[in-house]
Every structure is written in structure tokens, then in C-alpha cells.
Design a protein around this motif. Structure first.
Motif, PDB file in Angstrom:
ATOM      1  N   THR A  52     -49.107   7.908 -35.314  1.00  0.00           N
ATOM      2  CA  THR A  52     -47.660   7.947 -35.537  1.00  0.00           C
ATOM      3  C   THR A  52     -47.005   6.604 -35.225  1.00  0.00           C
ATOM      4  O   THR A  52     -46.100   6.149 -35.918  1.00  0.00           O
ATOM      5  N   PHE A  55     -46.216   4.010 -37.945  1.00  0.00           N
ATOM      6  CA  PHE A  55     -45.026   4.166 -38.800  1.00  0.00           C
ATOM      7  C   PHE A  55     -43.739   3.928 -38.009  1.00  0.00           C
ATOM      8  O   PHE A  55     -42.798   3.349 -38.542  1.00  0.00           O
ATOM      9  N   THR A  56     -43.700   4.384 -36.755  1.00  0.00           N
ATOM     10  CA  THR A  56     -42.459   4.154 -35.996  1.00  0.00           C
ATOM     11  C   THR A  56     -42.246   2.649 -35.844  1.00  0.00           C
ATOM     12  O   THR A  56     -41.149   2.145 -36.014  1.00  0.00           O
ATOM     13  N   GLU A  61     -37.723   2.667 -36.041  1.00  0.00           N
ATOM     14  CA  GLU A  61     -37.348   3.897 -35.318  1.00  0.00           C
ATOM     15  C   GLU A  61     -36.106   4.554 -35.893  1.00  0.00           C
ATOM     16  O   GLU A  61     -35.990   5.765 -35.896  1.00  0.00           O
ATOM     17  N   VAL A  66     -38.456   7.864 -40.323  1.00  0.00           N
ATOM     18  CA  VAL A  66     -39.031   8.060 -38.991  1.00  0.00           C
ATOM     19  C   VAL A  66     -38.216   9.078 -38.188  1.00  0.00           C
ATOM     20  O   VAL A  66     -38.771   9.913 -37.476  1.00  0.00           O
ATOM     21  N   MET A  70     -40.938  12.681 -41.147  1.00  0.00           N
ATOM     22  CA  MET A  70     -42.391  12.541 -41.040  1.00  0.00           C
ATOM     23  C   MET A  70     -43.080  13.857 -40.695  1.00  0.00           C
ATOM     24  O   MET A  70     -42.595  14.629 -39.883  1.00  0.00           O
ATOM     25  N   SER A  72     -45.544  14.932 -38.610  1.00  0.00           N
ATOM     26  CA  SER A  72     -46.310  14.459 -37.452  1.00  0.00           C
ATOM     27  C   SER A  72     -46.796  15.676 -36.680  1.00  0.00           C
ATOM     28  O   SER A  72     -46.132  16.711 -36.654  1.00  0.00           O
ATOM     29  N   THR A  83     -49.696  11.174 -37.956  1.00  0.00           N
ATOM     30  CA  THR A  83     -48.691  11.379 -39.000  1.00  0.00           C
ATOM     31  C   THR A  83     -49.323  11.224 -40.373  1.00  0.00           C
ATOM     32  O   THR A  83     -50.130  10.309 -40.592  1.00  0.00           O
TER      33      THR A  83
END
Ligand code: HAM
Length: 435
Positions: A52, A55-56, A61, A66, A70, A72, A83
Motif C-alpha cells: 500500500t 501508492f500512498t 496521500e 489514495v 483503493m 486495500s 493494495t
């Protein structure tokens, strides 16, 4: 005892692509592969699942993706947060860094496949959708930005799509954006009373996105906001000019859209979108731009990059409204037969014809000739090959052209097994058919 049985259905916003549509998808993907290869792009594949934090960190963020879109979950075996990719770029960059792809030269790469975003489904907006993702890693100049746009224009031409227009903007460099941001926040603070909930929430976290509002009450405020273009330095202006000059060279029309900010945080300098009015609310078929800071942000040696992604569902929807060519039928030849001996001969002939490059379906299951012919017809095959008792006895196959042209006639002809491929191969002169 009867058990209650809950009907099984696909997850909302995730579509099945059934065989008829599948043929169209393959046809499209084949065109796209040729097109990408004609510009020197090579295929690369990264996993659907990533940590995860990729991507964050990569997408940002405080982006919609995000914050709320997502898929996740926690891996129950080791507690890691994973994710399902909501886009390709972060994973492609992660893989390029991990495998040292940029060690000695820049790379032009592409990937195709599903991506996942938990959005509210509607036409053109799905929770599993597909992208064609194209990345030029390690290239700094405006030449590659422009080349990407020119290559997209070529694809639209090849597909016969005319109603797509190009929107362009420059997001400048982080320092330029920081100065603009300060001015923008001051402007938003002055108009605090007319900001909606989203606007209030994003005012300090992502003020640029506030201008991207669809809220009519906020339009005048957005129109009068300080423009990023007034904060761009000389180098950023020159880069944008470099892109525009090359688009002019290629005769590609564009509209400068200062509101175009894109939904991911990694962009700088050039950003662009291709938009159509023919798909309702979800009219953006392709989006991309430069992301010179992402490789370093994700732990690589600093290197510039630029890329874009096409939304496949949207583009196919658009293509099907125009003059998309007929999808290929499921096979060239359909073999019908009688009895076990006929079936076994049909299987042998099928292999022989495939060796010669034909696409062949051997009828499966026992049914009468009439229903076998119905299937042959429905398959779209050009020709049916018939193996009845008479044919087996004479060691010949009867050939019946199903979509007969004058040259081929509408009758049947008998062909020895060994000559069958020659008679059937498209483009070869065909033997005269029996009267
Ligand atoms: P994006 O604008 O988020 O960019 O997505 C690219 C395209 O995917 C959109 O223009 C749209 O056609 C399609 N798309 C997005 N969301 C959906 C959805 N929910 N349903 C159907 N289609 C959708 C990116 O993903 C960046 N990674 C592009 C990029 C590559 N930038 C640099 N390199």
C-alpha cells in the motif's frame, strides 16, 4: 433438505467481457501493440498487488485515489497492508528501480491490464477497468512529451476516431507550485464563504484541486483565482513552448487548459488529457504527463520521466460508435462429421489444417448434420468441411463454402485429404467447384 442458494454474480462495477466483446478487445489490443512497437515501446508487466505504501507515497496521500478509492486489505498471513493497483505508473517505476532498468539507458515501456478503483459505477466508470499504460523513463526533454501526444493522435487516426480533442497544461516545478499555492490559498481564504464541503476540506491540503470543481457556485471564484502559468519560471515556460512547437509541427490542435491539474500528485511540467463529448460524463479517454520527481521519491536515482494511460473501456465504447471493422469470426474452417471414424478423421484433418495456419473448429459431440451445419454457420467460418460415410469411404472431404462468392460458387467440391489445406488456404487459387 433444501439449502438456500444465493445467486452468484460479479462484483458491482466489475464487468465480464463476453466472447463477442472479447474478439473486439483482442482486435484492439493487436492494433495497440503494433502501434506501441512502431515507436520502440517494449512490454513490461508488474504485479496487480503491491504494498500500500507504494501508492500512498507515489500517488500522494491527499488524492481521491489514495483517500477513498483503493482496494486495500491486510494480508492475514503477515499483517502487511496490500493494495490492488489503482494505476500502473507507481508499480512500473518501482519495478524499474528494483531491477536497475535505468542503469545504462532510458527505457520506453508499456503495460496493459486491469486496475482497480472504488468509485461510484456509471457508464465509463468502473471499479475494475483496464488501462494501456505507456511510460518513457529517463527522458527529460519536451521532444518525448510531444512524441507521446503525436503517437496518440496517430492511434486515434488508425482507429478512425475524430471526436477527441487535446487539452494541455503545465504544472511547472514544485517550487513554482509552492509559490502559486500560497497565492491560491490566500484567494480561497478570501472566498471561504462560497466553498463547498470538498473545497473547505481541500483548501489547505490540495488547493489546486479546489479549482477543478464542477460546482457552478464556485466557478467565478475558480476563474478569478491566481493562475499557475503566471508563476512559471523561464525553464518551465521553455519546456511548454518546446512541446507546443512540436505539436504545431505535427499539425496537432490543442487547447491550453489552466484548470487541468490531474488527479495524481506526481506530475510536473507537461500534463495532458484527450477528451470526447460522445461518452457522457466520463469523456476523458486518456491522461498523462511528466513526473520528473517520482523515480527519486520512490527511492531511485533521480531521473525524469513522462507517460500516459488510455482507459480501454471508454476508448472501446467510442470506437464501437464509429466505423470499427467487423470482429474476426471464431474460425476459418468448421469440420462436421458422422460416426466415430468420421470424428477421428476430423480431428486428424483439423491438426493438419492448423499446421497450415488455418483456424479450425472440429464439431464436438454427436448431433445430426443439420444441427452441425447450423453451428458451422453461426461460427462465422468461411467454409465447412464435411466427413460423412461416403467421404470416408472415398478418402476425400467435401468442401462447402458458406459465404460463397461468385468465384467459389455455392456448390460442394470433393478434395483428397492431402490437398485440403491448399484448397482452403485463403488467397490461394481455388479448384473449380462441382456444379
Ligand atoms: P488517470 O487519469 O487516473 O491516469 O487514468 C487514465 C485513464 O483511465 C483515464 O483517462 C480514463 O480514461 C481511465 N479511467 C480512470 N478511472 C476510470 C474508471 N473508474 N473507469 C474506467 N476508466 C477509468 C493514470 O492512471 C496515470 N497513471 C496515467 C499516467 C501514466 N501518467 C503518467 N504515466
Amino acid at each position: 433438505m433444501t439449502q438456500a442458494f444465493q445467486k452468484l454474480a460479479a462484483i458491482r462495477g466489475m464487468n465480464d467481457i463476453l466472447p463477442e466483446a472479447g474478439a473486439r478487445w483482442e482486435q484492439f489490443e493487436a492494433i495497440v501493440r503494433d502501434w506501441l512497437q512502431s515507436y520502440g515501446y517494449r512490454n513490461m508487466r508488474a504485479p496487480v498487488l503491491e504494498h500500500t505504501r507504494l501508492f500512498t507515497r507515489g500517488i500522494g496521500e491527499v488524492t481521491d485515489i489514495v483517500e477513498k478509492e483503493m482496494y486495500s486489505f491486510t494480508d492475514s498471513l503477515n499483517g502487511e497492508s496490500l493494495t490492488m493497483r489503482p494505476e500502473f505508473t507507481a508499480g512500473m517505476v518501482r519495478a524499474a528501480i528494483e531491477h536497475n532498468l535505468l542503469y545504462d539507458r532510458p527505457q520506453r515501456v508499456y503495460a496493459m491490464g486491469p486496475v482497480f478503483r472504488h468509485e461510484r459505477p456509471q457508464r465509463g466508470r468502473y471499479r475494475q477497468f483496464h488501462q494501456i499504460d505507456v511510460e518513457a523513463l529517463g527522458f527529460a526533454g519536451p521532444d518525448v512529451d510531444a512524441e507521446m501526444i503525436v503517437m496518440l493522435a496517430r492511434l486515434w487516426r488508425q482507429l478512425g476516431l475524430t471526436d477527441i480533442r487535446l487539452e494541455l497544461n503545465s504544472l511547472g516545478q514544485p517550487e513554482e507550485r509552492a509559490r502559486h499555492r500560497e497565492a491560491l490559498i490566500a484567494h480561497l481564504e478570501q472566498h471561504r464563504d462560497i466553498l463547498d464541503e470538498d473545497g473547505q476540506r481541500r483548501m489547505y491540503t490540495n488547493p489546486l484541486r479546489v479549482l477543478d470543481t464542477k460546482n457552478p457556485a464556485m466557478q467565478a471564484m475558480a476563474d478569478s483565482a491566481p493562475r499557475l502559468s503566471d508563476f512559471l519560471g523561464e525553464a518551465s515556460r521553455a519546456h511548454l513552448q518546446g512541446v507546443c512547437d512540436r505539436l504545431d509541427d505535427a499539425g496537432i490542435a490543442y487547447r491550453m487548459n489552466p484548470r487541468l491539474v490531474r488527479g495524481l500528485d506526481y506530475y510536473n511540467l507537461t500534463v495532458f488529457e484527450w477528451v470526447t463529448d460522445r461518452l457522457g460524463a466520463q469523456g476523458t479517454v486518456c491522461g498523462g504527463g511528466r513526473y520528473d520527481g517520482l523515480i527519486e521519491l520512490l527511492g531511485g536515482k533521480p531521473a525524469p520521466a513522462v507517460g500516459f494511460a488510455i482507459g480501454v473501456e471508454r476508448l472501446l465504447d467510442l470506437w464501437s460508435q464509429g466505423e470499427a471493422p467487423e470482429a474476426r469470426p471464431e474460425c476459418d474452417v468448421y469440420i462436421v462429421h458422422q460416426d466415430e471414424a468420421g470424428q477421428r478423421q476430423a480431428a486428424r484433418l483439423g491438426e493438419q489444417l492448423r499446421d497450415a495456419g488455418l483456424r479450425v473448429v472440429v464439431h464436438a459431440g454427436s448431433s445430426g448434420f443439420k444441427s452441425q451445419f447450423k453451428r458451422a454457420d453461426a461460427s462465422g467460418a468461411q467454409v465447412a468441411v464435411i466427413l460423412g460415410a461416403d467421404e470416408l469411404a472415398a478418402q476425400v472431404a467435401s468442401v462447402k463454402w458458406l459465404r460463397s462468392t461468385q468465384q467459389e460458387g455455392s456448390g460442394q467440391q470433393q478434395v483428397p485429404f492431402a490437398e485440403l489445406a491448399n484448397v482452403l488456404l485463403p488467397g490461394r487459387p481455388k479448384a473449380k467447384s462441382a456444379p
